[in-house]
Design a protein around this motif. Sequence first.
Motif, mmCIF file in Angstrom:
data_model
loop_
_atom_site.group_PDB
_atom_site.id
_atom_site.type_symbol
_atom_site.label_atom_id
_atom_site.label_comp_id
_atom_site.label_asym_id
_atom_site.label_seq_id
_atom_site.Cartn_x
_atom_site.Cartn_y
_atom_site.Cartn_z
ATOM 1 N N GLY A 42 -0.734 1.369 5.918
ATOM 2 C CA GLY A 42 -1.330 2.634 5.450
ATOM 3 C C GLY A 42 -2.396 2.295 4.424
ATOM 4 N N MET A 73 -3.062 4.194 10.609
ATOM 5 C CA MET A 73 -3.045 4.919 11.892
ATOM 6 C C MET A 73 -4.339 5.719 12.085
ATOM 7 S SD MET A 73 -0.401 8.018 11.234
ATOM 8 C CE MET A 73 -0.607 9.220 9.918
ATOM 9 N N ASN A 74 -5.062 5.935 10.999
ATOM 10 C CA ASN A 74 -6.265 6.765 11.077
ATOM 11 C C ASN A 74 -7.504 5.880 11.267
ATOM 12 O OD1 ASN A 74 -8.670 8.110 9.735
ATOM 13 N ND2 ASN A 74 -7.227 9.818 9.839
ATOM 14 N N HIS A 87 5.512 8.587 2.459
ATOM 15 C CA HIS A 87 5.917 10.004 2.448
ATOM 16 C C HIS A 87 5.411 10.727 3.697
ATOM 17 C CE1 HIS A 87 1.892 9.810 0.685
ATOM 18 N NE2 HIS A 87 1.709 11.056 1.094
ATOM 19 N N TYR A 126 -11.743 10.663 1.502
ATOM 20 C CA TYR A 126 -10.532 10.333 0.737
ATOM 21 C C TYR A 126 -10.827 9.874 -0.688
ATOM 22 C CZ TYR A 126 -6.203 7.874 -0.416
ATOM 23 O OH TYR A 126 -5.054 7.431 -1.038
HETATM 24 C C1 SAM Z 1 -2.401 8.692 0.777
HETATM 25 S S1 SAM Z 1 -3.176 7.528 1.801
HETATM 26 C C2 SAM Z 1 -2.957 6.013 0.843
HETATM 27 C C3 SAM Z 1 -3.999 4.985 1.153
HETATM 28 C C4 SAM Z 1 -3.908 3.710 0.313
HETATM 29 N N1 SAM Z 1 -2.697 3.000 0.590
HETATM 30 C C5 SAM Z 1 -4.019 4.037 -1.154
HETATM 31 O O1 SAM Z 1 -3.065 3.788 -1.911
HETATM 32 O O2 SAM Z 1 -5.066 4.542 -1.553
HETATM 33 C C6 SAM Z 1 -1.992 7.292 3.070
HETATM 34 C C7 SAM Z 1 -2.538 6.478 4.230
HETATM 35 O O3 SAM Z 1 -1.455 6.065 5.033
HETATM 36 C C8 SAM Z 1 -1.832 6.197 6.375
HETATM 37 N N2 SAM Z 1 -0.592 6.326 7.163
HETATM 38 C C9 SAM Z 1 0.320 7.292 7.049
HETATM 39 N N3 SAM Z 1 1.307 7.114 7.937
HETATM 40 C C10 SAM Z 1 0.995 5.996 8.631
HETATM 41 C C11 SAM Z 1 1.611 5.304 9.704
HETATM 42 N N4 SAM Z 1 2.751 5.739 10.221
HETATM 43 N N5 SAM Z 1 1.029 4.202 10.188
HETATM 44 C C12 SAM Z 1 -0.132 3.753 9.645
HETATM 45 N N6 SAM Z 1 -0.781 4.383 8.634
HETATM 46 C C13 SAM Z 1 -0.224 5.488 8.135
HETATM 47 C C14 SAM Z 1 -2.707 7.427 6.398
HETATM 48 O O4 SAM Z 1 -3.542 7.478 7.532
HETATM 49 C C15 SAM Z 1 -3.474 7.281 5.110
HETATM 50 O O5 SAM Z 1 -4.671 6.589 5.274
#
Ligand code: SAM
Length: 246
Positions: free
Chosen positions: A125, A145-146, A184, A90
Motif C-alpha cells: 500500500g 492496488m491503485n 484499515h 493524495y
Molecule cells: C492511505 S494510503 C497510504 C499510502 C502510504 N502508505 C502512506 O503512508 O502515505 C493507503 C494506500 O494503500 C493502498 N491499498 C489499500 N488496500 C490495498 C491492498 N489490498 N493492496 C494494495 N494496496 C492497497 C491504497 O490504494 C492506498 O494507496
Amino acid sequence: MRQQDKIPFRKIISMVSLLNVVSDHVICPVNSNNESDFYEYEYLDETYDLCIPGCSVCDYLDRFILVLPTDADQRRILWEYLYENHVTDYEHMIDTDHNLQCIQQMLDILQNKIHSSELNVLDFGCGTGLSAKAVFPGRIYGYDMNKNMREAASQKGMKVMEEKEFWTLPKEYFHGILASYAFHMAIRVQEIEKLVFILKKEGILVANYYKEMDCERINNMLTFFHMSIVERIEDRRFGQIYVYRK
Ligand SMILES: C[S@@+](CC[C@H](N)C(=O)[O-])C[C@H]1O[C@@H](n2cnc3c(N)ncnc32)[C@H](O)[C@@H]1O
C-alpha cells in the motif's frame, strides 16, 4: 452568512443500500450513480465518527464522511471507489511529513529487528511512494492496488510491482514488510496469506491501524497464518503500531 460559508465542507460517500443512515444530515445530493451503487452528498455539519448497526461512519482525511458497510467485501468496494474517484491528488490531501515520519519509524523498527546484512523490504500500500524519501540501508519495493498510486511511486524512483508481479512473488522473498496507513482498507484474507508467504522465516511485518479500524480482523488473520505479535506500540501520532514476526 450561509451555513455553507462557516462549516468545513465534507463529501459523504455511501453505498445506496446504506442511504437511510445519513439521510437526516444530507444537504444536497451531488451525484448518484446507481450502476456502481454509490451515492455522494455534500455534507455540512460537525465532524464525527459513529458506529451504527450495519455500518460505521468515519470522518476521513478531513474531507469525507464514509459510510462503511460492516461486510468487509462491501467495504473494500467503497474504499476502491473512493481512491479511484476522489483521492486523485493524495499528497495534497494528507500531511506528507506526518506519513513520512510514520514510514521512517516503521523502517527503523524493521532495521532494528531484522538481523541480516541484506534488507529487502516491501512497502505494501505504498501510495505515492513516500518511503522512497526515507532513510534506509536496504532496498524498498512498493506495491499498491491503485494504478495511479503505482505510477506516482514509480516517478519517485521507487521499484514498484504491478499486480501480477505481486501475486507471483516467490516464497520467503522479503526480510520485512511495512504497511503505513493501509491495513484499515478492508484487506482480503488472500492478501494477508500472500504477505505471510513472501516473508522470510523470522521476517518482520509492521503496520499501523488508522482509528484502530480492522485491527482485530487483521490480527485474527495473521495469527491464523502463524504470525505472532511481538510488540504493540501505542503512538499518539500514528495510532496503534503492531510488529509481527513469522
Ligand atoms: C492511505 S494510503 C497510504 C499510502 C502510504 N502508505 C502512506 O503512508 O502515505 C493507503 C494506500 O494503500 C493502498 N491499498 C489499500 N488496500 C490495498 C491492498 N489490498 N493492496 C494494495 N494496496 C492497497 C491504497 O490504494 C492506498 O494507496
